[in-house]
Design an enzyme around this catalytic site. Structure first.
Site, PDB file in Angstrom:
ATOM      1  N   ILE A 288     -12.876  -7.941 -71.285  1.00 22.80           N
ATOM      2  CA  ILE A 288     -12.490 -10.001 -71.305  1.00 22.80           C
ATOM      3  C   ILE A 288     -11.623 -10.407 -70.245  1.00 22.80           C
ATOM      4  CG2 ILE A 288      -9.918 -10.952 -72.432  1.00 22.80           C
ATOM      5  CD1 ILE A 288      -9.707  -8.401 -74.301  1.00 22.80           C
TER       6      ILE A 288
ATOM      7  N   ASN B 246      -3.744  -8.766 -66.425  1.00 22.81           N
ATOM      8  CA  ASN B 246      -4.580  -8.373 -68.087  1.00 22.81           C
ATOM      9  C   ASN B 246      -5.290  -6.810 -68.185  1.00 22.81           C
ATOM     10  OD1 ASN B 246      -6.931  -9.277 -70.669  1.00 22.81           O
ATOM     11  ND2 ASN B 246      -7.934  -8.488 -68.771  1.00 22.81           N
TER      12      ASN B 246
ATOM     13  N   SER C 224      -1.359  -7.536 -77.384  1.00 20.96           N
ATOM     14  CA  SER C 224      -2.228  -6.751 -78.263  1.00 20.96           C
ATOM     15  C   SER C 224      -2.023  -6.910 -80.365  1.00 20.96           C
ATOM     16  CB  SER C 224      -2.607  -5.164 -77.908  1.00 20.96           C
ATOM     17  OG  SER C 224      -4.046  -4.790 -79.445  1.00 20.96           O
TER      18      SER C 224
ATOM     19  N   TYR D 272      -0.826   3.476 -76.462  1.00 22.78           N
ATOM     20  CA  TYR D 272      -0.824   1.822 -76.074  1.00 22.78           C
ATOM     21  C   TYR D 272      -0.135   1.036 -77.310  1.00 22.78           C
ATOM     22  CZ  TYR D 272      -4.332  -2.203 -75.962  1.00 22.78           C
ATOM     23  OH  TYR D 272      -5.073  -2.651 -76.685  1.00 22.78           O
TER      24      TYR D 272
ATOM     25  N   LYS E 118       2.410  -2.103 -75.572  1.00 28.36           N
ATOM     26  CA  LYS E 118       2.267  -3.527 -75.980  1.00 28.36           C
ATOM     27  C   LYS E 118       3.133  -3.939 -76.381  1.00 28.36           C
ATOM     28  CE  LYS E 118      -2.523  -3.345 -73.864  1.00 28.36           C
ATOM     29  NZ  LYS E 118      -2.756  -4.503 -72.859  1.00 28.36           N
TER      30      LYS E 118
ATOM     31  N   ILE F  76     -11.834  -7.004 -79.859  1.00 33.79           N
ATOM     32  CA  ILE F  76     -12.230  -8.026 -79.355  1.00 33.79           C
ATOM     33  C   ILE F  76     -13.720  -6.906 -79.043  1.00 33.79           C
ATOM     34  CG2 ILE F  76     -12.869  -8.848 -77.782  1.00 33.79           C
ATOM     35  CD1 ILE F  76     -10.814  -9.971 -79.517  1.00 33.79           C
TER      36      ILE F  76
ATOM     37  N   THR G  80     -15.972  -4.969 -76.688  1.00 28.40           N
ATOM     38  CA  THR G  80     -15.439  -5.095 -74.634  1.00 28.40           C
ATOM     39  C   THR G  80     -16.182  -3.742 -74.558  1.00 28.40           C
ATOM     40  OG1 THR G  80     -13.598  -4.810 -74.383  1.00 28.40           O
ATOM     41  CG2 THR G  80     -14.061  -7.118 -74.377  1.00 28.40           C
TER      42      THR G  80
HETATM   43  N1  LIG Z   1     -10.616  -5.082 -76.112  1.00 35.11           N
HETATM   44  C1  LIG Z   1     -10.135  -5.129 -77.017  1.00 35.11           C
HETATM   45  O1  LIG Z   1     -10.205  -5.044 -78.450  1.00 35.11           O
HETATM   46  C2  LIG Z   1      -8.518  -5.214 -77.091  1.00 35.11           C
HETATM   47  C3  LIG Z   1      -7.098  -5.317 -77.728  1.00 35.11           C
HETATM   48  C4  LIG Z   1      -6.365  -6.346 -77.536  1.00 35.11           C
HETATM   49  C5  LIG Z   1      -6.363  -6.408 -76.387  1.00 35.11           C
HETATM   50  N2  LIG Z   1      -6.900  -5.612 -75.297  1.00 35.11           N
HETATM   51  C6  LIG Z   1      -6.508  -5.930 -74.132  1.00 35.11           C
HETATM   52  O2  LIG Z   1      -7.522  -6.163 -72.973  1.00 35.11           O
HETATM   53  C7  LIG Z   1      -7.043  -6.002 -71.926  1.00 35.11           C
HETATM   54  C8  LIG Z   1      -8.409  -6.249 -71.448  1.00 35.11           C
HETATM   55  O3  LIG Z   1      -9.148  -5.090 -72.420  1.00 35.11           O
HETATM   56  P1  LIG Z   1     -11.232  -5.015 -72.422  1.00 35.11           P
HETATM   57  O4  LIG Z   1     -11.750  -5.203 -73.476  1.00 35.11           O
HETATM   58  O5  LIG Z   1     -11.157  -5.932 -71.298  1.00 35.11           O
HETATM   59  O6  LIG Z   1     -10.999  -3.659 -71.918  1.00 35.11           O
HETATM   60  P2  LIG Z   1     -12.044  -3.328 -70.340  1.00 35.11           P
HETATM   61  O7  LIG Z   1     -12.144  -1.854 -70.386  1.00 35.11           O
HETATM   62  O8  LIG Z   1     -13.682  -4.078 -70.670  1.00 35.11           O
HETATM   63  O9  LIG Z   1     -11.775  -4.058 -69.021  1.00 35.11           O
HETATM   64  C9  LIG Z   1     -10.941  -3.749 -68.351  1.00 35.11           C
HETATM   65  C10 LIG Z   1     -10.189  -3.931 -67.015  1.00 35.11           C
HETATM   66  O10 LIG Z   1      -9.168  -2.881 -66.463  1.00 35.11           O
HETATM   67  C11 LIG Z   1      -8.765  -2.527 -64.914  1.00 35.11           C
HETATM   68  N3  LIG Z   1      -8.359  -1.619 -65.605  1.00 35.11           N
HETATM   69  C12 LIG Z   1      -7.719  -0.494 -66.463  1.00 35.11           C
HETATM   70  N4  LIG Z   1      -6.963  -0.546 -65.567  1.00 35.11           N
HETATM   71  C13 LIG Z   1      -6.641  -0.202 -64.012  1.00 35.11           C
HETATM   72  C14 LIG Z   1      -5.979   0.163 -62.909  1.00 35.11           C
HETATM   73  N5  LIG Z   1      -4.896   0.664 -63.008  1.00 35.11           N
HETATM   74  N6  LIG Z   1      -5.643  -1.119 -61.772  1.00 35.11           N
HETATM   75  C15 LIG Z   1      -6.147  -2.287 -62.005  1.00 35.11           C
HETATM   76  N7  LIG Z   1      -7.612  -2.721 -62.966  1.00 35.11           N
HETATM   77  C16 LIG Z   1      -7.413  -1.584 -63.872  1.00 35.11           C
HETATM   78  C17 LIG Z   1     -10.797  -1.576 -65.287  1.00 35.11           C
HETATM   79  O11 LIG Z   1     -11.426  -1.033 -64.391  1.00 35.11           O
HETATM   80  C18 LIG Z   1     -11.415  -3.232 -66.471  1.00 35.11           C
HETATM   81  O12 LIG Z   1     -12.262  -3.668 -65.563  1.00 35.11           O
HETATM   82  C19 LIG Z   1      -6.390  -4.897 -71.749  1.00 35.11           C
HETATM   83  O13 LIG Z   1      -4.849  -5.083 -71.562  1.00 35.11           O
HETATM   84  C20 LIG Z   1      -6.827  -4.069 -73.467  1.00 35.11           C
HETATM   85  O14 LIG Z   1      -5.751  -3.568 -73.635  1.00 35.11           O
HETATM   86  C21 LIG Z   1      -8.567  -5.378 -75.827  1.00 35.11           C
END
Ligand SMILES: NC(=O)c1ccc[n+]([C@@H]2O[C@H](COP(=O)([O-])OP(=O)(O)OC[C@H]3O[C@@H](n4cnc5c(N)ncnc54)[C@H](O)[C@@H]3O)[C@@H](O)[C@H]2O)c1
Length: 258
Positions: A24, A97, A150, A165, A169, A198, A200
């Protein structure tokens, strides 16, 4: 056209995005660059974040840089903000994020696993927001922050068990509201988005039968795409949202409605 540009442009802004190496954060960073901003990425995957920044700079003819930062380390965040400010000339807006997920039952969860999820998802969001708020205030600047919460802050997901989680959130939603009120008189708006499922890197590894259940439980019968969140983040960061603070914008294909 002028009105459209005025409403949703981030021209001339420098936007900090955490977790922008992939998923994202990366896709939203591309969209933010497309509407005129320069980009700073903080991510613990330093090489991947740098590659993402380089690609964005080339594609959108903007300035983009990345710094390897772990969002659970307040001193590292402060130093990285200083470095980014020096290199970019300023920072204006934050898409806060970075996050992780762990699917494990509460009965089996170890203390370290609980700490880790809460540390990245809740403490990390707080530490980055705090450092960014301090930066804006010490530079006599107003600004805006969008946190990634989330729908898991509102509902309990199924069939996976992920209490750490969900709790983290829910904390992000309430933190967003708290900072919105604390910083209202400082001209800093704080909002969050709450995505549903989402597709990803975070979710793609999940077993197919669970993904099928998620789709079945979503009125739209599909998972969302990261680009379907970009407009919401841009709106909340932009001056169009000048009266919006403490908002939790749920974008979930209707999941939380049924
Ligand atoms: N994918 C989904 O369905 C979804 C749904 C709701 C919320 N989210 C939230 O969206 C955000 C992004 O999720 P995503 O699906 O893109 O995940 P992702 O795993 O593809 O990307 C997350 C990014 O955060 C970085 N990261 C993780 N821990 C870290 C740290 N301690 N310091 C710095 N960087 C760090 C990772 O290296 C990665 O690049 C998250 O907060 C996730 O909880 C995702």
């Amino acid at each position: 056209m002028d009105m459209l540009k005025k409403l949703f442009s981030l021209e001339g802004k420098v936007v900090l995005i955490t977790g922008g190496a992939q998923g994202i954060g990366k896709v939203v960073a591309e969209h933010i660059a497309a509407v005129g901003a320069n980009i700073v990425i903080f991510d613990q995957q330093e090489e991947k974040a740098k590659a993402a920044a380089e690609a964005i700079a080339q594609e959108y003819q903007c300035k983009a840089m990345a710094i390897g930062v772990d969002v659970t380390k307040p001193e590292k965040i402060a130093a990285a903000i200083k470095k980014a400010d020096a290199e970019m000339g300023k920072l204006d807006l934050l898409f806060n994020n970075a996050g992780i997920v762990l699917h494990k039952s509460s009965l089996d969860l170890t203390p370290d696993e609980w700490f880790k999820v809460i540390n990245v998802n809740l403490n990390g969001i707080f530490f980055v927001a705090q450092a960014f708020g301090r930066y804006l205030i010490s530079h006599n600047k107003q600004g805006a922050i969008v946190n990634t919460a989330s729908m898991s802050g509102t509902i309990v997901n199924f069939p996976q068990q992920q209490a750490s989680y969900n709790t983290s959130k829910a904390g992000v939603v309430q933190l967003t509201k708290s900072l919105a009120v604390e910083w209202a008189d400082k001209g800093i708006r704080v909002n969050c988005i709450s995505p549903g499922y989402i597709f990803t890197e975070l979710t793609s590894f999940v077993r197919q039968d669970w993904q099928d259940i998620w789709k079945e439980l979503t009125p739209f019968k599909r998972m969302g795409k990261p680009e379907e969140l970009a407009g919401a983040v841009i709106y909340l960061l932009s001056d169009s949202a000048s009266f919006a603070t403490g908002t939790d914008l749920i974008i979930d294909g209707g999941f939380t409605l049924v």
